[in-house]
Design a protein around this motif. Structure first.
Motif, PDB file in Angstrom:
ATOM      1  N   CYS A  35       0.826  -1.206   0.000  1.00 22.38           N
ATOM      2  CA  CYS A  35       0.000   0.000   0.000  1.00 22.38           C
ATOM      3  C   CYS A  35       0.854   1.247   0.000  1.00 22.38           C
ATOM      4  CB  CYS A  35      -0.840   0.089   1.261  1.00 22.38           C
ATOM      5  SG  CYS A  35      -1.843  -1.306   1.544  1.00 22.38           S
ATOM      6  N   GLU A  36       1.861   1.235   0.862  1.00 22.62           N
ATOM      7  CA  GLU A  36       2.607   2.463   1.083  1.00 22.62           C
ATOM      8  C   GLU A  36       4.024   2.106   1.517  1.00 22.62           C
ATOM      9  OE1 GLU A  36       0.313   5.160   3.414  1.00 22.62           O
ATOM     10  OE2 GLU A  36       1.775   6.773   3.314  1.00 22.62           O
ATOM     11  N   VAL A  37       4.988   2.895   1.033  1.00 22.68           N
ATOM     12  CA  VAL A  37       6.377   2.739   1.439  1.00 22.68           C
ATOM     13  C   VAL A  37       6.840   4.104   1.914  1.00 22.68           C
ATOM     14  CG1 VAL A  37       8.706   2.090   0.718  1.00 22.68           C
ATOM     15  CG2 VAL A  37       6.735   1.053  -0.398  1.00 22.68           C
ATOM     16  N   ALA A  38       7.406   4.188   3.103  1.00 18.03           N
ATOM     17  CA  ALA A  38       7.811   5.507   3.592  1.00 18.03           C
ATOM     18  C   ALA A  38       8.789   5.380   4.739  1.00 18.03           C
ATOM     19  CB  ALA A  38       6.582   6.287   4.061  1.00 18.03           C
ATOM     20  N   PRO A  39       9.560   6.475   5.000  1.00 18.21           N
ATOM     21  CA  PRO A  39      10.323   6.520   6.244  1.00 18.21           C
ATOM     22  C   PRO A  39       9.305   6.549   7.394  1.00 18.21           C
ATOM     23  CG  PRO A  39      10.915   8.347   4.771  1.00 18.21           C
ATOM     24  CD  PRO A  39       9.691   7.707   4.213  1.00 18.21           C
TER      25      PRO A  39
END
Lengths: 336, 360
Positions: free
Chosen positions: A241-245
């Motif tokens: 769904c989402e990739v983030a720091p």
């Protein structure tokens, strides 16, 4: 949530693990197939901690195991330190696996109850010691000390004489003894009390610094994942769904599912009474996942296009990628 | 939320509850002199680590302990004026389910795997309330609807393995509520579940409890779970209640160092990643040979000589509802002085190294 796409892959010399178009499927009888992981790609830099977070059934554990080739993925590529793992077999694969270790959720049942602690920790060395050249009798004691256990006291005891937290320390010692580059931690603290959980999370951070480890940290609790990770991947039903720091993920959750995961964490403060909406319904069956975006059946932002078109990961901030047609554009900041 | 009964009598009154077990190593004191009261419709959160005696405490209240359990005669558990300890086994059969019901931690093993969901819900209705087969079935559908299970009529013919963990826990809650108990005991009802499902189940319990005006004891190891849900909280450590207060008062003025440490060990989302967690060093004491003084002393940052020698009793400071068992409570001048002295010395009276704790 579809989460195909490779926009988030990094072009760096430090990439230690690179997973591309990973698909893992299991037969479910009568010609049906469980789509556990469907076309995901990611990379892990040396010295980084990658967090994989999501509900039961999202494919996070399957992804972790696919890196180890346990079992080999249905299709896709896994490279570790430049070597294509899916092409290896037999002796080569076994040798490669000494550089990757795993820690599991239930520390008590992942230790053989009939063996002594020193033998459990030494097992990898007794198999590989002479070949990888690190074998020495002191190595076991040194590792036990590193994880906070006194070798004098614990060496001759058996697992049932230890608490859950201590058993997890033994599991960590067993993983460290071969001096691996990567440790895959599959829900290492979810069976533990909060007070013990904090001890084990601190220990993992210490071990990472001391031995220069790269970690893949799998858990369902975003607060835990956030605490240890350098980069977080949110998974749902076999997709990303989402990739983030981690800090950006918490401050600006773009995917509606990420927002729900954050809101689900109980707030240890009675004055911040939470009246947020819980996620609706149950996770759909991975045998016949929804078309288009797989999260659409439970998504508050759903539109017609979500059923027909699978969203692709796209960049929305520095190192922050989301796979959603209608991400939360003005995410509400939850006050600290 | 709490409304005292018309008679002014609390729903549940627990006095001097102690439970011990005979083991090969000696007598293990699992619960030691715990007293509390619970009003109708009130929620009490019991918080503590594994082995703190919280599960044995509620099993003692329900009278479902193994025969090896030793309970002294001065222990009283009074539910609506009746001492549950004096019930015969035959009387107890209709006491469980109709007066007091329980939801256990593991939804995978609490249901019978070879019986249909429908049978498992209608059994108590027919046994306790003498309902006919068709009336029980209709009530079972209502109950599944109440715990928000979609397609309730179809579920009755399913087996537990066909449901997810969260759905199974809903079925167990439906069974527990089937005979309108006055008190629901939920022993770690969400520990085995995902965070998203945990929130659903806790929301469900909260709504049901309010709608049915039922009292609830919610047991957990996570202060976060009870913070927004319980009216009152009791913190247990090594078999003893160390602090109890109204939830808001407890979080505002946490007095016991253990309660404070438990709260600090929770990873907080608002902290930046790689924030070092304040773990509680060491382990709970061996309850076969508990220390003479305060049982938390060996892990406590505030510990002084007095804590090693003397066992603190529950006392109050100002607010009579806020009781705690500590000689050097957090946030008081005595507590501040004790901590400052320990920090200056680098260790506590029990030899706990405060500098090492700060770095490792």
């Amino acid at each position: 949530m579809a989460g195909s796409g490779k926009a988030h892959l990094r072009n760096s010399d430090d990439v230690l693990i690179k997973v591309e178009n990973l698909v893992v499927e299991f037969p479910a009888g009568r010609g049906r197939v469980v789509h556990a992981v469907s076309d995901i790609s990611f990379d892990v830099l040396a010295g980084e901690t990658l967090g994989l977070v999501g509900e039961s059934g999202c494919g996070k554990s399957t992804t972790g195991r696919a890196i180890m080739q346990l079992p080999s993925p249905t299709s896709g590529s896994v490279t570790f330190d430049g070597v294509e793992m899916t092409k290896l077999g037999g002796e080569e694969l076994r040798r490669m696996r000494t550089r990757m270790q795993m820690i599991f959720q239930d520390p008590v049942s992942s230790l053989n109850p009939r063996r002594k602690v020193k033998d459990i920790v030494a097992e990898g060395l007794s198999i590989w010691g002479s070949k990888v050249g690190t074998f020495s009798a002191d190595r076991v004691n040194e590792t036990l000390e590193a994880v906070g256990l006194d070798p004098e006291i614990v060496s001759d005891r058996k697992p049932h004489q230890f608490s859950g937290g201590q058993c997890q320390r033994i599991c960590i010692a067993r993983a460290l003894v071969l001096d691996p580059k990567v440790i895959i931690c599959d829900e290492p603290v979810s069976a533990l009390d909060v007070s013990v959980q904090a001890q084990i999370l601190n220990l993992l951070e210490d071990m990472k610094a001391r031995y220069g480890l790269t970690l893949v940290f799998i858990a369902h609790d975003l607060a835990v994942v956030k605490n240890v990770s350098d980069r977080v991947i949110v998974m749902y039903l076999g997709k990303m769904c989402e990739v983030a720091p981690p800090d950006a993920l918490y401050e600006r959750p773009a995917h509606p599912y990420t927002k729900i995961l954050i809101d689900s964490i109980p707030e240890p403060d009675p004055l911040k009474a939470d009246h947020t909406q819980a996620v609706i319904g149950e996770i759909p069956s991975p045998i016949s996942p929804p078309s288009g975006c797989r999260f659409r059946t439970r998504c508050p932002n759903v539109q017609d296009v979500c059923a027909t078109e699978e969203p692709v990961l796209r960049e929305i901030g520095a190192g922050h990628y989301v796979a959603c047609h209608f991400p939360n554009e003005a995410p509400v900041r939850i006050n600290a | 939320m709490s409304t005292p009964g018309a008679s002014g009598m609390p729903l549940l009154q627990v006095e001097n509850l102690s439970t011990a077990f005979r083991t090969s190593r000696g007598i293990l004191r699992a619960v030691d002199e715990v007293s509390f009261t619970l009003e109708k419709g009130e929620t009490l959160g019991i918080v503590g680590e594994s082995g703190s005696g919280k599960s044995v405490l509620v099993r003692s209240i329900m009278n479902i302990l193994p025969r090896t359990a030793l309970i002294p005669p001065q222990t009283k558990v009074i539910l609506e004026g009746k001492d549950t300890r004096l019930l015969s086994r035959a009387e107890a059969k209709h006491f469980w389910g109709t007066q007091i019901a329980m939801v256990f931690q593991d939804p995978m093993t609490s249901l019978n795997p070879v019986k249909k969901i429908g049978t498992q819900i209608t059994d108590p209705l027919r046994f306790h309330l003498g309902m006919s087969k068709s009336a029980a079935r209709a009530r079972a559908i209502e109950l599944l609807d109440l715990v928000r299970i979609p397609e309730p009529a179809r579920r009755l013919n399913q087996y537990p393995h066909e449901l997810s963990g969260g759905m199974r826990q809903r079925v167990i809650i439906a069974i527990a509520l089937s005979c309108n108990p006055k008190l629901l005991v939920a022993d770690e009802p969400t520990t085995a579940l995902d965070v998203t499902v945990q929130k659903q189940i806790l929301d469900l319990l909260e709504n049901l409890q309010r709608d049915l005006n039922m009292a609830m004891i919610l047991i957990t190891h996570d202060l976060g779970v009870v913070a927004g849900r319980a009216d009152r909280i009791a913190v247990m450590y090594a078999g003893r209640m160390v602090e109890t207060a109204d939830t808001k008062a407890l979080f505002r003025n946490m007095r016991h160092p253990y309660a404070e440490a438990l709260l600090k060990s929770i990873p907080r989302l608002e902290n930046p990643s790689h924030t070092r967690l304040d773990a509680i060093s060491g382990r709970p004491p061996d309850m076969v040979r508990p220390p003479a003084g305060c049982r938390f002393a060996s892990r406590c940052r505030y510990a002084q000589d007095r804590c090693v020698a003397e066992l603190p009793e529950l006392t109050t400071a100002g607010d009579p509802d806020h009781r705690f068992a500590c000689f050097f409570p957090v946030g008081t001048p005595e507590g501040e002085r004790a901590l400052a002295a320990n920090l200056a010395a680098g260790q506590t009276a029990t030899g706990l190294d405060l500098h090492a704790q700060a770095v490792s």
